[in-house]
Design a protein around this motif. Structure first.
Motif: not given
Length: 64
Positions: A4-5, A10-12, A19-20
């Motif tokens: 699902h988009s 959410v995962l991205a 990473l931050i």
């Protein structure tokens, strides 16, 4: 497998936050190491700089 988009978004976003946070931890550790290293080594002024002779006037020794 089709995702699902909204789930992909959410995962991205989660990965971006990870990473931050990792970059912030690395920056914090680096600055702590630099401060610790600076605290350990005293100022260079007044310390010998190596094995070179000092640039002071030398006394003339009479020839034999």
């Amino acid at each position: 497998m089709l995702m699902h988009s909204d789930l992909m978004l959410v995962l991205a976003n989660e990965r971006h936050r990870e990473l931050i946070a990792e970059a912030d931890r690395r920056r914090l550790l680096t600055s702590a190491r630099e401060r610790r290293r600076a605290r350990k080594s005293p100022a260079a002024r007044g310390r010998p700089t190596g094995n070179l002779a000092p640039c002071e006037p030398s006394v003339a020794v009479p020839a034999r």
